[in-house]
Design a protein around this motif. Structure first.
Motif, PDB file in Angstrom:
ATOM      1  N   LEU A 194     -18.640 -13.785  20.340  1.00  0.00           N
ATOM      2  CA  LEU A 194     -18.454 -12.914  19.181  1.00  0.00           C
ATOM      3  C   LEU A 194     -16.966 -12.683  18.930  1.00  0.00           C
ATOM      4  O   LEU A 194     -16.511 -12.669  17.779  1.00  0.00           O
ATOM      5  CB  LEU A 194     -19.172 -11.585  19.394  1.00  0.00           C
ATOM      6  N   ARG A 195     -16.216 -12.495  19.996  1.00  0.00           N
ATOM      7  CA  ARG A 195     -14.775 -12.294  19.851  1.00  0.00           C
ATOM      8  C   ARG A 195     -14.119 -13.540  19.256  1.00  0.00           C
ATOM      9  O   ARG A 195     -13.264 -13.433  18.366  1.00  0.00           O
ATOM     10  CB  ARG A 195     -14.155 -11.964  21.208  1.00  0.00           C
ATOM     11  N   LYS A 196     -14.493 -14.719  19.747  1.00  0.00           N
ATOM     12  CA  LYS A 196     -13.905 -15.957  19.224  1.00  0.00           C
ATOM     13  C   LYS A 196     -14.237 -16.140  17.749  1.00  0.00           C
ATOM     14  O   LYS A 196     -13.370 -16.509  16.942  1.00  0.00           O
ATOM     15  CB  LYS A 196     -14.412 -17.151  20.040  1.00  0.00           C
ATOM     16  N   ASP A 197     -15.495 -15.914  17.398  1.00  0.00           N
ATOM     17  CA  ASP A 197     -15.902 -16.068  16.001  1.00  0.00           C
ATOM     18  C   ASP A 197     -15.193 -15.058  15.108  1.00  0.00           C
ATOM     19  O   ASP A 197     -14.822 -15.379  13.970  1.00  0.00           O
ATOM     20  CB  ASP A 197     -17.422 -15.914  15.868  1.00  0.00           C
TER      21      ASP A 197
ATOM     22  N   GLU B 145      -5.868 -11.476  12.325  1.00  0.00           N
ATOM     23  CA  GLU B 145      -5.024 -10.382  12.796  1.00  0.00           C
ATOM     24  C   GLU B 145      -5.439  -9.876  14.174  1.00  0.00           C
ATOM     25  O   GLU B 145      -4.681  -9.155  14.815  1.00  0.00           O
ATOM     26  CB  GLU B 145      -5.063  -9.232  11.791  1.00  0.00           C
ATOM     27  N   GLY B 146      -6.604 -10.223  14.647  1.00  0.00           N
ATOM     28  CA  GLY B 146      -7.031  -9.784  15.966  1.00  0.00           C
ATOM     29  C   GLY B 146      -8.416  -9.187  15.926  1.00  0.00           C
ATOM     30  O   GLY B 146      -9.066  -9.118  14.882  1.00  0.00           O
ATOM     31  N   VAL B 147      -8.870  -8.746  17.091  1.00  0.00           N
ATOM     32  CA  VAL B 147     -10.206  -8.193  17.209  1.00  0.00           C
ATOM     33  C   VAL B 147     -10.171  -6.991  18.139  1.00  0.00           C
ATOM     34  O   VAL B 147      -9.458  -6.981  19.145  1.00  0.00           O
ATOM     35  CB  VAL B 147     -11.197  -9.264  17.735  1.00  0.00           C
ATOM     36  N   ASP B 148     -10.924  -5.979  17.783  1.00  0.00           N
ATOM     37  CA  ASP B 148     -11.035  -4.768  18.600  1.00  0.00           C
ATOM     38  C   ASP B 148     -12.353  -4.839  19.364  1.00  0.00           C
ATOM     39  O   ASP B 148     -13.411  -5.107  18.793  1.00  0.00           O
ATOM     40  CB  ASP B 148     -10.997  -3.536  17.696  1.00  0.00           C
ATOM     41  N   ASP B 149     -12.291  -4.594  20.676  1.00  0.00           N
ATOM     42  CA  ASP B 149     -13.506  -4.647  21.487  1.00  0.00           C
ATOM     43  C   ASP B 149     -14.523  -3.609  21.035  1.00  0.00           C
ATOM     44  O   ASP B 149     -15.732  -3.797  21.208  1.00  0.00           O
ATOM     45  CB  ASP B 149     -13.165  -4.445  22.961  1.00  0.00           C
ATOM     46  N   ALA B 150     -14.048  -2.495  20.469  1.00  0.00           N
ATOM     47  CA  ALA B 150     -14.981  -1.482  19.959  1.00  0.00           C
ATOM     48  C   ALA B 150     -15.802  -2.048  18.802  1.00  0.00           C
ATOM     49  O   ALA B 150     -16.991  -1.732  18.653  1.00  0.00           O
ATOM     50  CB  ALA B 150     -14.217  -0.241  19.507  1.00  0.00           C
ATOM     51  N   LYS B 151     -15.167  -2.913  17.991  1.00  0.00           N
ATOM     52  CA  LYS B 151     -15.887  -3.552  16.885  1.00  0.00           C
ATOM     53  C   LYS B 151     -16.944  -4.514  17.414  1.00  0.00           C
ATOM     54  O   LYS B 151     -18.074  -4.566  16.905  1.00  0.00           O
ATOM     55  CB  LYS B 151     -14.878  -4.308  16.000  1.00  0.00           C
TER      56      LYS B 151
END
Length: 212
Positions: A139-142, A149-155
């Motif tokens: 999910l993080r990679k996708d 811009e990046g990804v938040d683990d909370a998202k």
């Protein structure tokens, strides 16, 4: 000079106009036995044009079908195979239905939704935690592919709970498994020269470089 564009259209252009002229000549032969021999000669020439297809099943059968097509199904000979029917050339295959399943988040895709559903139904245990950690990493990679811009683990945690109907949660144990997987993925390969130099002297300066 007569251009090819001014001549009649070739039914099978891959054989060229010379083969088509041979077929047209065979149609003018009155003697049936001579016409049969001419057709056999044409088949031999057609086969020599594609020697790499000789081992293909029904290759000869296809050649006789093509001969019938190029003659407009007017060549009166004894075909060694049951040739294709003229009306079958105009038939179209059945339309393949396009999947109409609604995808909640298109950047994750349908496959991730299926995996999340399967993981939600699994019994509690280490295998389920490993699968959920793998899903979260994907999910993080996708998400990063979609949002540079990046990804938040909370998202990721929120999306995991939403897609699983509240059955899956990004716990501390699963988060540690995610980090461990990422470290294994990013770990440099053994025998890396730069790591070897760093271990020897802590530097990779000019004096420590190996000459090749």
């Amino acid at each position: 000079m007569q251009y090819n564009t001014q001549q009649k259209r070739l039914p099978l252009p891959e054989y060229g106009r010379s083969i088509q002229n041979m077929v047209d000549y065979a149609l003018t032969i009155q003697d049936r036995a001579e016409r049969q021999r001419c057709a056999g000669t044409i088949i031999g020439i057609m086969g020599n044009m594609f020697p790499h297809l000789r081992d293909v099943p029904d290759f000869k059968h296809k050649l006789w079908d093509h001969l019938a097509i190029m003659s407009g199904f007017k060549l009166d000979i004894d075909y060694p195979y049951e040739i294709i029917r003229k009306d079958n050339l105009d038939t179209r295959p059945d339309k393949i239905p396009y999947p109409s399943t609604k995808i909640r988040y298109r950047h994750y895709g349908r496959t991730m939704e299926v995996l999340i559903k399967e993981a939600a139904e699994m019994p509690e245990g280490e295998e389920k935690q490993q699968l959920v950690a793998l899903i979260c990493n994907h999910l993080r990679k996708d998400y990063i592919v979609w949002n540079k811009e990046g990804v938040d683990d909370a998202k990721i945690a929120d999306d995991l709970e939403e897609l699983s109907g509240g059955k899956l949660h990004l716990t501390d144990d699963i988060y540690r498994l995610m980090q461990r997987r990422m470290e294994m993925y990013c770990r440099p390969a053994k025998g890396n020269n730069q790591n070897r130099y760093m271990n020897q002297g802590g530097k990779t300066g000019k004096n420590n470089r190996r000459k090749y």
